[in-house]
Write an enzyme that holds these catalytic residues in place. Structure first.
Site, PDB file in Angstrom:
ATOM      1  N   SER A  46       0.857  -1.179   0.000  1.00  0.00           N
ATOM      2  CA  SER A  46       0.000   0.000   0.000  1.00  0.00           C
ATOM      3  C   SER A  46       0.895   1.231   0.000  1.00  0.00           C
ATOM      4  O   SER A  46       1.688   1.395  -0.922  1.00  0.00           O
ATOM      5  CB  SER A  46      -0.954  -0.029   1.203  1.00  0.00           C
ATOM      6  OG  SER A  46      -1.870   1.042   1.148  1.00  0.00           O
ATOM      7  N   HIS A  73      -2.629  -0.907  -3.306  1.00  0.00           N
ATOM      8  CA  HIS A  73      -3.754   0.010  -3.129  1.00  0.00           C
ATOM      9  C   HIS A  73      -3.533   1.262  -3.978  1.00  0.00           C
ATOM     10  O   HIS A  73      -2.518   1.946  -3.836  1.00  0.00           O
ATOM     11  CB  HIS A  73      -3.914   0.398  -1.655  1.00  0.00           C
ATOM     12  CG  HIS A  73      -4.245  -0.771  -0.784  1.00  0.00           C
ATOM     13  ND1 HIS A  73      -3.961  -0.807   0.568  1.00  0.00           N
ATOM     14  CD2 HIS A  73      -4.841  -1.952  -1.056  1.00  0.00           C
ATOM     15  CE1 HIS A  73      -4.373  -1.953   1.085  1.00  0.00           C
ATOM     16  NE2 HIS A  73      -4.902  -2.673   0.121  1.00  0.00           N
ATOM     17  N   ASP A 166      -4.518  -4.443   6.165  1.00  0.00           N
ATOM     18  CA  ASP A 166      -4.921  -5.339   5.091  1.00  0.00           C
ATOM     19  C   ASP A 166      -3.837  -6.382   4.850  1.00  0.00           C
ATOM     20  O   ASP A 166      -2.650  -6.060   4.805  1.00  0.00           O
ATOM     21  CB  ASP A 166      -5.157  -4.520   3.808  1.00  0.00           C
ATOM     22  CG  ASP A 166      -5.816  -5.346   2.713  1.00  0.00           C
ATOM     23  OD1 ASP A 166      -6.521  -6.316   3.033  1.00  0.00           O
ATOM     24  OD2 ASP A 166      -5.611  -5.006   1.530  1.00  0.00           O
TER      25      ASP A 166
END
Length: 226
Positions: A46, A73, A166
């Site tokens: 991310s 992401h 995540d």
């Protein structure tokens, strides 16, 4: 002993705090049947992840005998050029994943913005616009859970820099099916959230610096294919 030996991942302390000690060394393929070759690598990142992906994918050869599935992401409001950027940094083929395509060795499949990336046991990809997971889509957790279900002991999951948590649930799914989990050392990650949450599960096999992750992946899949 094989040169592919790294620090074992630390376990959370009884109080729930992440230990930073690495007292053990483990062989990367210890306990695995000789015929049980790795078949896929799933990578999640991310914040700070694009530069991290440059480092990892840039050090992997075009002859890598497995495909790589990547969740990074991205801003869902804009078209991404991540595949083009990564293609300039790696010998591997890089493309945005498409529903219905069969994954191939030596190819990196990037989850498109605003789509979850999943893989079926036949190696066929699927994209989903289902609800956000941990406020994100694509979700590392869904990719890892999909890979765990499809490949079991033949799966490698890798968590790189990123904020949030995540991927933590997903690494536990991979580990529960006998797969292998590799995480960037949170101590040197640009954003510690995702790798720290993954390590805190206690289901991580190897915690290594970013610039060693490609070597670990290469060692795992090449040894397994030998």
């Amino acid at each position: 002993m094989s040169p592919w030996t790294y620090r074992a991942a630390p376990r959370p302390s009884p109080g729930g705090h992440l230990s930073t000690r690495y007292p053990e060394h483990v062989h990367l393929t210890a306990g695995r049947p000789d015929h049980d070759q790795y078949a896929v690598v799933a990578i999640a990142s991310s914040a700070g992840g694009i530069a991290a992906l440059f480092t990892v994918l840039g050090a992997l050869p075009a002859t890598l005998p497995v495909p790589l599935l990547v969740v990074q992401h991205l801003d869902p409001r804009h078209k991404t050029v991540l595949a083009e950027l990564l293609s300039r940094r790696t010998e591997l083929r890089v493309k945005l994943a498409q529903t219905g395509e069969t994954i191939e060795a030596g190819t990196v499949y990037i989850a498109p913005p605003n789509h979850h990336l999943l893989v079926e046991p036949t190696g066929v990809l699927a994209l989903s616009g289902s609800e956000l997971v941990h406020f994100v889509r694509p979700s590392a957790d869904l990719l890892f859970e999909s890979v765990a279900g499809a490949y079991g002991t033949r799966a490698i999951a890798c968590v790189l820099t990123g904020s949030g948590s995540d991927g933590a649930t997903g690494v536990s799914a991979v580990k529960s099916r006998g797969g292998t989990v590799v995480v960037q050392d949170p101590a040197e990650a640009e954003f510690k959230g995702m790798p720290g949450a993954a390590v805190a599960t206690g289901d991580v096999d190897l915690v290594v610096p970013l610039d060693e992750i490609a070597e670990v992946i290469r060692g795992l899949v090449v040894q397994g294919a030998a």
